[in-house]
Design a protein around this motif. Structure first.
Motif, PDB file in Angstrom:
ATOM      1  N   ARG A  31      85.714 -34.390 -21.123  1.00  0.00           N
ATOM      2  CA  ARG A  31      86.595 -33.783 -20.124  1.00  0.00           C
ATOM      3  C   ARG A  31      86.981 -32.344 -20.477  1.00  0.00           C
ATOM      4  NH1 ARG A  31      92.857 -35.402 -19.681  1.00  0.00           N
ATOM      5  NH2 ARG A  31      93.527 -33.782 -18.233  1.00  0.00           N
ATOM      6  N   PHE A  32      87.177 -32.046 -21.773  1.00  0.00           N
ATOM      7  CA  PHE A  32      87.651 -30.725 -22.184  1.00  0.00           C
ATOM      8  C   PHE A  32      86.513 -29.725 -22.420  1.00  0.00           C
ATOM      9  CE2 PHE A  32      91.917 -32.293 -24.174  1.00  0.00           C
ATOM     10  CZ  PHE A  32      92.391 -32.537 -22.899  1.00  0.00           C
ATOM     11  N   ALA A  33      85.270 -30.168 -22.358  1.00  0.00           N
ATOM     12  CA  ALA A  33      84.140 -29.272 -22.632  1.00  0.00           C
ATOM     13  C   ALA A  33      84.133 -28.103 -21.651  1.00  0.00           C
ATOM     14  CB  ALA A  33      82.827 -30.032 -22.566  1.00  0.00           C
ATOM     15  N   ASP A  34      84.008 -26.877 -22.179  1.00  0.00           N
ATOM     16  CA  ASP A  34      83.934 -25.627 -21.408  1.00  0.00           C
ATOM     17  C   ASP A  34      85.249 -25.266 -20.712  1.00  0.00           C
ATOM     18  OD1 ASP A  34      81.198 -24.967 -21.972  1.00  0.00           O
ATOM     19  OD2 ASP A  34      80.625 -26.606 -20.630  1.00  0.00           O
ATOM     20  N   ALA A  35      86.320 -25.980 -20.996  1.00  0.00           N
ATOM     21  CA  ALA A  35      87.631 -25.625 -20.446  1.00  0.00           C
ATOM     22  C   ALA A  35      88.345 -24.680 -21.412  1.00  0.00           C
ATOM     23  CB  ALA A  35      88.471 -26.879 -20.229  1.00  0.00           C
ATOM     24  N   THR A  36      89.281 -23.893 -20.893  1.00  0.00           N
ATOM     25  CA  THR A  36      90.101 -23.055 -21.763  1.00  0.00           C
ATOM     26  C   THR A  36      91.352 -23.830 -22.172  1.00  0.00           C
ATOM     27  OG1 THR A  36      91.428 -22.073 -19.996  1.00  0.00           O
ATOM     28  CG2 THR A  36      89.331 -20.988 -20.524  1.00  0.00           C
ATOM     29  N   LEU A  37      91.949 -23.422 -23.282  1.00  0.00           N
ATOM     30  CA  LEU A  37      93.179 -24.081 -23.720  1.00  0.00           C
ATOM     31  C   LEU A  37      94.293 -23.881 -22.701  1.00  0.00           C
ATOM     32  CD1 LEU A  37      93.147 -23.241 -27.542  1.00  0.00           C
ATOM     33  CD2 LEU A  37      92.662 -25.441 -26.451  1.00  0.00           C
ATOM     34  N   GLY A  38      94.250 -22.762 -21.978  1.00  0.00           N
ATOM     35  CA  GLY A  38      95.237 -22.521 -20.935  1.00  0.00           C
ATOM     36  C   GLY A  38      95.083 -23.487 -19.780  1.00  0.00           C
ATOM     37  N   GLU A  39      93.825 -23.765 -19.392  1.00  0.00           N
ATOM     38  CA  GLU A  39      93.577 -24.718 -18.297  1.00  0.00           C
ATOM     39  C   GLU A  39      94.013 -26.128 -18.679  1.00  0.00           C
ATOM     40  OE1 GLU A  39      89.623 -22.436 -16.474  1.00  0.00           O
ATOM     41  OE2 GLU A  39      89.405 -24.087 -17.913  1.00  0.00           O
ATOM     42  N   ILE A  40      93.806 -26.480 -19.930  1.00  0.00           N
ATOM     43  CA  ILE A  40      94.182 -27.815 -20.394  1.00  0.00           C
ATOM     44  C   ILE A  40      95.699 -27.933 -20.537  1.00  0.00           C
ATOM     45  CG2 ILE A  40      93.962 -29.452 -22.301  1.00  0.00           C
ATOM     46  CD1 ILE A  40      91.263 -28.092 -22.947  1.00  0.00           C
ATOM     47  N   ASP A  41      96.334 -26.834 -20.993  1.00  0.00           N
ATOM     48  CA  ASP A  41      97.787 -26.771 -21.177  1.00  0.00           C
ATOM     49  C   ASP A  41      98.270 -27.921 -22.065  1.00  0.00           C
ATOM     50  OD1 ASP A  41     100.231 -25.598 -20.926  1.00  0.00           O
ATOM     51  OD2 ASP A  41     100.734 -26.558 -19.021  1.00  0.00           O
ATOM     52  N   LEU A  42      97.619 -28.054 -23.223  1.00  0.00           N
ATOM     53  CA  LEU A  42      97.883 -29.180 -24.111  1.00  0.00           C
ATOM     54  C   LEU A  42      99.332 -29.266 -24.564  1.00  0.00           C
ATOM     55  CD1 LEU A  42      94.868 -29.258 -26.590  1.00  0.00           C
ATOM     56  CD2 LEU A  42      95.370 -30.842 -24.752  1.00  0.00           C
ATOM     57  N   GLU A  43      99.853 -28.141 -25.042  1.00  0.00           N
ATOM     58  CA  GLU A  43     101.161 -28.187 -25.685  1.00  0.00           C
ATOM     59  C   GLU A  43     102.252 -28.647 -24.736  1.00  0.00           C
ATOM     60  OE1 GLU A  43     103.508 -25.428 -28.924  1.00  0.00           O
ATOM     61  OE2 GLU A  43     101.743 -24.668 -27.907  1.00  0.00           O
ATOM     62  N   SER A  44     102.198 -28.188 -23.487  1.00  0.00           N
ATOM     63  CA  SER A  44     103.219 -28.586 -22.518  1.00  0.00           C
ATOM     64  C   SER A  44     103.063 -30.043 -22.106  1.00  0.00           C
ATOM     65  CB  SER A  44     103.144 -27.694 -21.274  1.00  0.00           C
ATOM     66  OG  SER A  44     103.405 -26.351 -21.603  1.00  0.00           O
ATOM     67  N   GLU A  45     101.808 -30.481 -21.979  1.00  0.00           N
ATOM     68  CA  GLU A  45     101.545 -31.829 -21.469  1.00  0.00           C
ATOM     69  C   GLU A  45     101.655 -32.912 -22.536  1.00  0.00           C
ATOM     70  OE1 GLU A  45     101.050 -32.664 -18.313  1.00  0.00           O
ATOM     71  OE2 GLU A  45     101.325 -30.586 -17.690  1.00  0.00           O
ATOM     72  N   THR A  46     101.231 -32.585 -23.771  1.00  0.00           N
ATOM     73  CA  THR A  46     101.109 -33.630 -24.795  1.00  0.00           C
ATOM     74  C   THR A  46     101.857 -33.335 -26.086  1.00  0.00           C
ATOM     75  OG1 THR A  46      99.121 -32.661 -25.780  1.00  0.00           O
ATOM     76  CG2 THR A  46      98.796 -34.171 -23.925  1.00  0.00           C
TER      77      THR A  46
END
Length: 414
Positions: free
Chosen positions: A131-146
């Motif tokens: 799911r995360f392949a070729d995505a940016t860390l901004g698009e994933i927004d990991l820190e806010s979500e998880t």
């Protein structure tokens, strides 16, 4: 094969910031390698140790080029101390990694003691169809979500030490994620396409061994706090903070003595005392990290002050240290750290609180008169129950973007 190193025209500020980032990452990775019994994570530490060796040589070369007078030498001496301290931390964490790589004896129950001190860290290889392949860390927004943060990426032979919102996660990248275990499990699956299996933690069976391992965990916590406070001391040229670093180092030394006694007692009660070698290595390396923290702050302790390049390097590093004052009627005025969920909401960890307290003291005079003086009181390593009030000064550590969120909560001026 040893890598040849020559002078390169790079700024000392950039080199110091990179050394600080790598040293802090190595602390995280080395203890996580022990917790996970992971050769891959341990090997990453040893690769970073080799990179640190090169960086410290180049930094020393740049400092030698910059020193042209006795005044220059005096001003740059604390900078050399920080370079030496970062090298000590690198060597110590490399020794911790070798406990895993060289399969030096370590009690299996150590995995039961470390989780309380080590935020979950996992190495995840990006799968092409994940799911995360070729995505940016901004698009994933990991820190806010998880609550999970990508702290480094290994891409081929290159290390990306400061991944930001624009960084793409490319297939076959080795990403190091850090955060709460429940968040890490979902991030790991979205990155690799596989389920995350946490390490099993067998319970210790010997009381003295249990005490010895608890001592190592406490030493680790104090040593890491000492490093953070030391960088705060040089950043803000604070003798108070520098003295707190010295106090922590003395406590670590006392814990080391108790650790040795408990380990020797435990060795008499187990079938294979040699299996405790790794635990001894771990404690010794942790104590070295504590010593390095004192070296970082030594220039401040000895009245040499803090060279401006150090402050600039700390500000430009991956995790910044900020100092701000709680404003009256702000969200933090009258709140506790846990009640306001400061770490969760902002991503910043508060490492110390300074509050002004009024105290009655007797001054030397013919009447021995008692007067009220305003004194600073430091709360080091505050917990969730620590209450905050207007006028309290917070020292906190975390990503630059998180610092702005904490500043808003405290009502502090930008």
């Amino acid at each position: 094969m040893t890598r040849a190193v020559g002078y390169e025209p790079r700024s000392v500020k950039q080199l110091l910031a990179e050394m600080k980032d790598i040293a802090e990452l190595m602390i995280d990775l080395s203890y996580s390698a022990v917790l996970l019994r992971s050769d891959a994570v341990a090997e990453a530490v040893l690769e970073l140790e080799a990179e640190m060796d090169v960086l410290q040589l180049r930094t020393r070369m740049s400092l030698l080029m910059a020193a042209r007078s006795t005044d220059d030498a005096e001003a740059l001496a604390p900078v050399l101390g920080i370079v030496g301290a970062a090298e000590k931390i690198s060597d110590a964490t490399g020794d911790i990694a070798k406990v895993v790589v060289e399969d030096i004896g370590l009690p299996p129950a150590m995995a039961a003691a470390l989780p309380a001190a080590v935020e979950t860290l996992v190495r995840a290889r990006v799968a092409p169809d994940a799911r995360f392949a070729d995505a940016t860390l901004g698009e994933i927004d990991l820190e806010s979500e998880t609550g999970v943060r990508a702290i480094a990426i290994r891409r081929g032979d290159e290390w990306l030490m400061n991944p930001d919102r624009e960084t793409h996660l490319r297939p076959d990248d080795a990403v190091f994620f850090r955060g709460p275990e429940e968040g890490v499990a979902g991030v790991y699956r979205s990155t690799t396409g596989e389920h995350y299996t946490p390490p099993e933690a067998p319970e210790p069976t010997i009381a003295d061994l249990d005490r010895a391992m608890d001592s190592v965990v406490l030493m680790k916590n104090m040593s890491e706090l000492g490093v953070d406070l030391a960088y705060g001391a040089v950043l803000f040229d604070s003798e108070d903070l520098a003295r707190e670093v010295v106090s922590l180092e003395a406590e670590v030394d006392q814990l080391q003595s108790r650790f040795e006694a408990w380990t020797l007692q435990a060795a008499a009660k187990i079938d294979d005392p040699v299996s405790l070698r790794g635990l001894v290595h771990l404690a010794r390396s942790t104590e070295v990290i504590s010593d390095a923290a004192v070296e970082i702050s030594e220039g401040v302790l000895r009245g040499l002050g803090s060279h401006p390049v150090i402050a600039e390097a700390v500000k430009e590093s991956d995790e910044v240290i900020v100092r701000l004052t709680v404003a009256p009627d702000s969200d933090l005025d009258g709140a506790t750290l846990g009640g306001r969920m400061v770490r969760t909401e902002t991503g910043m960890g508060v490492i110390a609180v300074r509050r002004a307290t009024r105290e009655a003291v007797t001054v030397e005079s013919v009447t021995d008169e008692s007067v009220t003086e305003l004194r600073d009181d430091w709360v080091v390593s505050p917990g969730p129950d620590t209450e905050l009030a207007a006028g309290d000064v917070l020292l906190a550590k975390g990503p630059q973007t998180a610092a702005e969120r904490l500043r808003a909560l405290a009502g502090a001026a930008p």
